[in-house]
Design an enzyme around this catalytic site. Sequence first.
Site, mmCIF file in Angstrom:
data_model
loop_
_atom_site.group_PDB
_atom_site.id
_atom_site.type_symbol
_atom_site.label_atom_id
_atom_site.label_comp_id
_atom_site.label_asym_id
_atom_site.label_seq_id
_atom_site.Cartn_x
_atom_site.Cartn_y
_atom_site.Cartn_z
ATOM 1 N N GLY A 132 0.754 -1.239 0.065
ATOM 2 C CA GLY A 132 -0.020 0.109 -0.242
ATOM 3 C C GLY A 132 0.752 1.386 -0.014
ATOM 4 O O GLY A 132 1.847 1.301 -0.759
ATOM 5 N N SER A 133 0.411 2.181 0.991
ATOM 6 C CA SER A 133 1.224 3.538 0.800
ATOM 7 C C SER A 133 2.592 3.368 1.230
ATOM 8 O O SER A 133 3.518 3.635 0.553
ATOM 9 C CB SER A 133 0.332 4.242 1.711
ATOM 10 O OG SER A 133 1.120 5.557 2.192
ATOM 11 N N ASP A 188 -2.300 -1.451 10.695
ATOM 12 C CA ASP A 188 -2.078 -1.922 11.723
ATOM 13 C C ASP A 188 -3.116 -2.953 12.408
ATOM 14 O O ASP A 188 -2.893 -4.033 13.114
ATOM 15 C CB ASP A 188 -2.125 -0.702 12.815
ATOM 16 C CG ASP A 188 -0.996 0.073 12.448
ATOM 17 O OD1 ASP A 188 0.365 -0.213 12.324
ATOM 18 O OD2 ASP A 188 -1.049 1.375 11.947
ATOM 19 N N GLN A 207 -2.324 -6.533 11.228
ATOM 20 C CA GLN A 207 -1.071 -7.076 11.412
ATOM 21 C C GLN A 207 -1.180 -8.320 12.321
ATOM 22 O O GLN A 207 -0.281 -9.395 11.869
ATOM 23 C CB GLN A 207 -0.266 -6.099 11.894
ATOM 24 C CG GLN A 207 0.382 -5.011 10.780
ATOM 25 C CD GLN A 207 1.341 -4.095 11.338
ATOM 26 O OE1 GLN A 207 1.633 -4.014 12.489
ATOM 27 N NE2 GLN A 207 1.569 -2.961 10.597
ATOM 28 N N HIS A 236 5.583 1.533 12.326
ATOM 29 C CA HIS A 236 4.690 2.075 13.433
ATOM 30 C C HIS A 236 4.651 1.070 14.639
ATOM 31 O O HIS A 236 4.579 -0.010 14.640
ATOM 32 C CB HIS A 236 3.195 2.361 13.013
ATOM 33 C CG HIS A 236 2.420 3.009 14.116
ATOM 34 N ND1 HIS A 236 2.744 3.924 14.758
ATOM 35 C CD2 HIS A 236 1.077 2.815 14.403
ATOM 36 C CE1 HIS A 236 1.538 4.259 15.433
ATOM 37 N NE2 HIS A 236 0.868 3.687 15.444
ATOM 38 N N ASP A 244 2.726 9.607 18.297
ATOM 39 C CA ASP A 244 1.969 9.303 16.954
ATOM 40 C C ASP A 244 0.592 9.609 17.136
ATOM 41 O O ASP A 244 -0.136 10.285 16.687
ATOM 42 C CB ASP A 244 2.503 8.118 16.386
ATOM 43 C CG ASP A 244 2.099 8.213 14.782
ATOM 44 O OD1 ASP A 244 2.592 8.900 13.955
ATOM 45 O OD2 ASP A 244 1.201 7.351 14.560
ATOM 46 N N GLU A 256 -2.055 12.587 16.060
ATOM 47 C CA GLU A 256 -3.143 12.268 15.155
ATOM 48 C C GLU A 256 -4.439 12.623 15.705
ATOM 49 O O GLU A 256 -5.258 13.243 15.025
ATOM 50 C CB GLU A 256 -2.944 10.952 14.368
ATOM 51 C CG GLU A 256 -3.195 9.755 15.136
ATOM 52 C CD GLU A 256 -2.464 8.608 14.617
ATOM 53 O OE1 GLU A 256 -1.467 8.811 13.754
ATOM 54 O OE2 GLU A 256 -2.736 7.496 14.939
ATOM 55 N N GLU A 267 -8.269 28.256 3.447
ATOM 56 C CA GLU A 267 -7.166 29.268 3.800
ATOM 57 C C GLU A 267 -6.305 28.419 4.694
ATOM 58 O O GLU A 267 -5.253 29.025 5.037
ATOM 59 C CB GLU A 267 -7.655 30.663 4.445
ATOM 60 C CG GLU A 267 -8.044 31.526 3.149
ATOM 61 C CD GLU A 267 -8.204 33.098 3.610
ATOM 62 O OE1 GLU A 267 -7.263 33.447 4.693
ATOM 63 O OE2 GLU A 267 -9.099 33.686 3.448
ATOM 64 N N SER A 297 -1.511 40.269 8.184
ATOM 65 C CA SER A 297 -1.645 41.810 8.643
ATOM 66 C C SER A 297 -1.394 41.900 10.201
ATOM 67 O O SER A 297 -1.391 40.965 10.946
ATOM 68 C CB SER A 297 -2.941 42.318 8.276
ATOM 69 O OG SER A 297 -4.038 41.790 9.109
HETATM 70 P P1 NDP Z 1 -2.103 0.521 3.464
HETATM 71 O O1 NDP Z 1 -3.322 0.673 3.872
HETATM 72 O O2 NDP Z 1 -1.697 1.717 2.353
HETATM 73 O O3 NDP Z 1 -1.540 -0.682 2.710
HETATM 74 C C1 NDP Z 1 -1.781 -1.836 3.366
HETATM 75 C C2 NDP Z 1 -1.420 -3.052 2.300
HETATM 76 O O4 NDP Z 1 -1.973 -4.438 2.990
HETATM 77 C C3 NDP Z 1 -2.126 -2.894 0.910
HETATM 78 O O5 NDP Z 1 -1.305 -3.609 0.221
HETATM 79 C C4 NDP Z 1 -3.372 -3.639 1.336
HETATM 80 O O6 NDP Z 1 -4.054 -4.192 0.296
HETATM 81 C C5 NDP Z 1 -2.913 -4.726 1.994
HETATM 82 N N1 NDP Z 1 -3.982 -5.311 3.028
HETATM 83 C C6 NDP Z 1 -5.025 -4.660 3.286
HETATM 84 N N2 NDP Z 1 -5.630 -5.768 4.018
HETATM 85 C C7 NDP Z 1 -5.082 -6.716 4.168
HETATM 86 C C8 NDP Z 1 -5.529 -7.976 4.711
HETATM 87 N N3 NDP Z 1 -6.784 -8.300 5.359
HETATM 88 N N4 NDP Z 1 -4.685 -9.010 4.414
HETATM 89 C C9 NDP Z 1 -3.466 -8.590 3.944
HETATM 90 N N5 NDP Z 1 -3.250 -7.590 3.505
HETATM 91 C C10 NDP Z 1 -4.118 -6.402 3.461
HETATM 92 O O7 NDP Z 1 -1.141 0.860 4.705
HETATM 93 P P2 NDP Z 1 -0.092 1.874 5.110
HETATM 94 O O8 NDP Z 1 0.866 1.841 4.035
HETATM 95 O O9 NDP Z 1 -0.906 3.112 5.440
HETATM 96 O O10 NDP Z 1 0.290 1.336 6.541
HETATM 97 C C11 NDP Z 1 1.379 0.241 6.540
HETATM 98 C C12 NDP Z 1 2.041 0.678 7.875
HETATM 99 O O11 NDP Z 1 2.751 1.702 7.859
HETATM 100 C C13 NDP Z 1 1.197 0.766 9.302
HETATM 101 O O12 NDP Z 1 1.973 0.028 10.190
HETATM 102 C C14 NDP Z 1 1.319 2.206 9.567
HETATM 103 O O13 NDP Z 1 0.963 2.611 10.684
HETATM 104 C C15 NDP Z 1 2.463 2.547 8.798
HETATM 105 N N6 NDP Z 1 2.770 4.009 8.424
HETATM 106 C C16 NDP Z 1 1.791 4.424 7.606
HETATM 107 C C17 NDP Z 1 2.172 5.741 6.972
HETATM 108 C C18 NDP Z 1 1.296 6.604 6.172
HETATM 109 O O14 NDP Z 1 1.302 7.886 6.053
HETATM 110 N N7 NDP Z 1 0.456 5.849 5.485
HETATM 111 C C19 NDP Z 1 3.080 6.635 7.848
HETATM 112 C C20 NDP Z 1 3.821 6.022 8.822
HETATM 113 C C21 NDP Z 1 3.807 4.788 8.792
HETATM 114 P P3 NDP Z 1 -5.239 -3.422 -0.608
HETATM 115 O O15 NDP Z 1 -4.410 -2.529 -1.427
HETATM 116 O O16 NDP Z 1 -5.827 -4.559 -1.552
HETATM 117 O O17 NDP Z 1 -6.259 -3.183 0.565
HETATM 118 MG MG MG Z 2 1.377 9.692 12.157
#
Ligand code: NDP
Ligand code: MG
Length: 329
Positions: free
Chosen positions: A25-26, A82, A85, A107, A190, A194, A230, A251
């Site tokens: 993901g992200s 999270d 996990q 995290h 953290d 948030e 803004e 200002s």
């Molecule tokens: P995302 O939600 O962006 O990505 C998660 C990934 O896991 C995707 O590939 C998703 O697939 C997959 N996934 C979702 N559900 C399941 C499931 N049930 N079983 C297996 N895989 C699954 O996560 P983030 O990148 O946001 O977060 C990941 C970690 O990084 C976390 O620990 C977060 O706290 C940490 N983190 C995140 C930040 C952020 O800005 N996003 C910043 C710093 C740390 P699909 O796309 O199909 O859902």
């Molecule tokens: Mg944060």
Amino acid sequence: MKLYYDKDADLDVLKGKTVAIIGYGSQGHAHALNLSESGIDVVVGLNAGNPDRQKAEAAGLTVLMNDAAAKKADIIMILVPDQIQPVVYEKDILPHLRAGVVLAFAHGFNIHYNQIVPPADIDVIMVAPKGPGHLVRRQYQAGSGVPSLIAIHQNPSGRAKEIALAYAKGIGATRAGVIETTYREETETDLFGEQAVLCGGITELIRAGFNTLVEAGYQPEMAYFECLHEVKLIVDLIYEGGLGGMYYSVSDTAEYGGLVKGPVVIGDEVKNAMKKLLHDIQNGTFATEWILENRANGPTFNAYRRLLREDKIEKIGAELRSMMSWLKK
Ligand code: NDP
Ligand code: MG
């Protein structure tokens, strides 16, 4: 406070090792691609049917099932959401943990609140970029990086810190600066940030301001520009020059009003509420609430998401933003 840069980290520590990135993901896509381009052997763990598989394969990465990726790896970075996990850990990762393997997180929630309790002979590290994954990727490609945190939870090998620093270098973080923290400090600050400021505090401040003007009979479009649109202009000034830099640019009337009336809005009531939030984070109340919310399939979470979608400020905002052609790029 010590900051670690490129010169403090040695990528060779990861040579000959395989890093498994579980989730794409992200954060997952950014870590996998950056490490791979830094010359590290990377495999991505994604289970069958996950639509991210095609994306990762198209990017030239090796994609395996979660458990196969975990089995092959020397370092396992868990980057699924999270709340997912603990299940992925129990099912796909724990069976493949052997002495010498390094478990990594971005995290601290699951380690700090005991949702994942790794065996004692496993190094447990954290490499947490202080920015969204898309920025982690973009900055790396631009030759820079996103400042990040490292933390060590378990260190039976005695090498956990050099591995965390090498990983941080591989994703570009040491180009920007890396700070060492603890799982506890990262997790609690953290969550507090948030809730109280970044996500919860700012959005409720915006909503309260918007609603106050609209309920007093002002046009919602005016209220939207004043209390939401803004915000970005002001935050950009704060980001560049601190609070004083922002006050230098506005200002004198705005500066006086802000300095003197701001504390009237954010007074003791808000500070006491913040202390309560922090207390609930420290004593595990929030963690328990969030864990149980997920076990219950998110009734409160989904209701609040729906209520936000239905809120007037979101409807007005969607209309106004659709007219702002410069936002679309
Ligand atoms: P995302 O939600 O962006 O990505 C998660 C990934 O896991 C995707 O590939 C998703 O697939 C997959 N996934 C979702 N559900 C399941 C499931 N049930 N079983 C297996 N895989 C699954 O996560 P983030 O990148 O946001 O977060 C990941 C970690 O990084 C976390 O620990 C977060 O706290 C940490 N983190 C995140 C930040 C952020 O800005 N996003 C910043 C710093 C740390 P699909 O796309 O199909 O859902
Ligand atoms: Mg944060």
